[in-house]
Design an enzyme around this catalytic site. Structure first.
Site, PDB file in Angstrom:
ATOM      1  N   GLU A   1      -5.737   2.403  -1.314  1.00 19.05           N
ATOM      2  CA  GLU A   1      -4.372   2.538  -1.832  1.00 19.05           C
ATOM      3  C   GLU A   1      -3.617   1.223  -1.753  1.00 19.05           C
ATOM      4  O   GLU A   1      -2.382   1.198  -1.781  1.00 19.05           O
ATOM      5  CB  GLU A   1      -3.621   3.635  -1.055  1.00 19.05           C
TER       6      GLU A   1
ATOM      7  N   ASN B   1      -3.992  12.911   0.398  1.00 20.37           N
ATOM      8  CA  ASN B   1      -5.354  13.302   0.032  1.00 20.37           C
ATOM      9  C   ASN B   1      -5.796  14.553   0.792  1.00 20.37           C
ATOM     10  O   ASN B   1      -6.411  15.458   0.222  1.00 20.37           O
ATOM     11  CB  ASN B   1      -6.326  12.151   0.332  1.00 20.37           C
TER      12      ASN B   1
ATOM     13  N   ASP C   1      -6.569  10.678  -6.654  1.00 24.06           N
ATOM     14  CA  ASP C   1      -6.904   9.737  -7.722  1.00 24.06           C
ATOM     15  C   ASP C   1      -5.826   9.718  -8.801  1.00 24.06           C
ATOM     16  O   ASP C   1      -5.465   8.657  -9.323  1.00 24.06           O
ATOM     17  CB  ASP C   1      -8.252  10.113  -8.350  1.00 24.06           C
TER      18      ASP C   1
ATOM     19  N   ASP D   1       0.846  -1.184   0.000  1.00 21.73           N
ATOM     20  CA  ASP D   1       0.000   0.000   0.000  1.00 21.73           C
ATOM     21  C   ASP D   1       0.883   1.236   0.000  1.00 21.73           C
ATOM     22  O   ASP D   1       2.086   1.164   0.266  1.00 21.73           O
ATOM     23  CB  ASP D   1      -0.948  -0.011   1.204  1.00 21.73           C
TER      24      ASP D   1
ATOM     25  N   HIS E   1      -8.926  14.964  -3.174  1.00 19.30           N
ATOM     26  CA  HIS E   1      -9.143  13.606  -3.679  1.00 19.30           C
ATOM     27  C   HIS E   1      -8.877  13.486  -5.173  1.00 19.30           C
ATOM     28  O   HIS E   1      -8.503  12.406  -5.643  1.00 19.30           O
ATOM     29  CB  HIS E   1     -10.560  13.151  -3.343  1.00 19.30           C
TER      30      HIS E   1
END
Length: 253
Positions: free
Chosen positions: A226, A191, A200, A183, A196
């Site tokens: 993630e 974030n 992304d 991760d 966000h």
């Protein structure tokens, strides 16, 4: 249309062939059922006009063979009989014929049957095209259902399916495999700081780096958030080397 006329009676065969060609169709005349069956196996045929009684392979058996074929274009079958009994006509239809003619052949009757045959074969072609389109759409939907929309990597469903397949192969053939589970560090803070949408974009870039680092036999998935999983069909040593190469590729971002 391409029409095969099968009759061991030369006169009847010529009458039928002349009627077919007069209407602008391609005609392939043959002497018996075996020749007709060989032609049907080698070439696409729209219509088969077959006599009931022939040496080696009779009309009803030829009908059954054509209908037993699981694939290919639909062949419209017209069975020709001089027996004149209703039971024989029904038997021919039950064997797979679409229509029938009685001897002596009437060219007008041949013409009307071929008009009907053209409509039916055209309808079957349309159905075949629709079926092919539907199968293609279903394949696309199945692929979409197994693809993460953000990163274009496999999703959890695809991972479970692929893992089950690899596990079966490992048990059957003793083929090794390994999983890397990883991760992104500090992704929540990224974030919170950047929003966000930027998060992304970061996930997409990381996923692209993961995909680029994978070998042909490696498969990558977004497990959620993630988290990513990479499936290696390799020994633990080989997978560890590949995973370190992946880590460096992400670090280089």
């Amino acid at each position: 249309m391409r029409v095969v006329v099968a009759d061991d009676d030369a006169t009847c065969r010529h009458v039928a062939a002349a009627a077919v060609e007069r209407l602008g169709h391609e005609c392939i005349p043959v002497d018996d059922g075996e020749q007709a069956w060989s032609t049907l196996q080698d070439r696409l045929v729209d219509v088969l006009i077959t006599d009931w009684m022939m040496p080696r392979l009779d009309g009803p058996e030829l009908c059954r063979r054509v209908r037993d074929r699981a694939e290919g274009q639909y062949t419209y079958i017209i069975i020709v009989t001089s027996l004149g009994e209703n039971e024989d006509v029904v038997a021919g239809m039950e064997a797979g014929a679409d229509d029938y003619l009685t001897k002596p052949l009437d060219p007008f009757a041949v013409q009307t049957r071929l008009i009907a045959a053209a409509r039916v074969t055209a309808l079957h072609r349309q159905l075949g095209e629709f079926r092919a389109q539907l199968e293609s759409l279903n394949a696309q939907l199945a692929d979409q259902a197994r693809t993460d929309p953000l990163t274009s990597l496999g999703n959890r469903l695809r991972l479970h399916e692929d893992l089950a397949e690899v596990q079966r192969r490992a048990r059957r053939s003793d083929v090794p495999y390994a999983l890397a589970i990883c991760d992104l560090d500090d992704f929540k803070r990224y974030n919170d700081l950047n929003g966000h949408l930027e998060g992304d974009e970061a996930l997409r870039r990381v996923a692209a780096a993961i995909a680029a680092s994978c070998r042909v036999t490696d498969r990558a998935y977004r497990y959620g958030g993630e988290e990513f999983v990479i499936l290696y069909e390799d020994t633990m040593r080989g997978a560890a080397v590949a995973a370190e190469r992946l880590r460096r590729a992400v670090e280089a971002l």
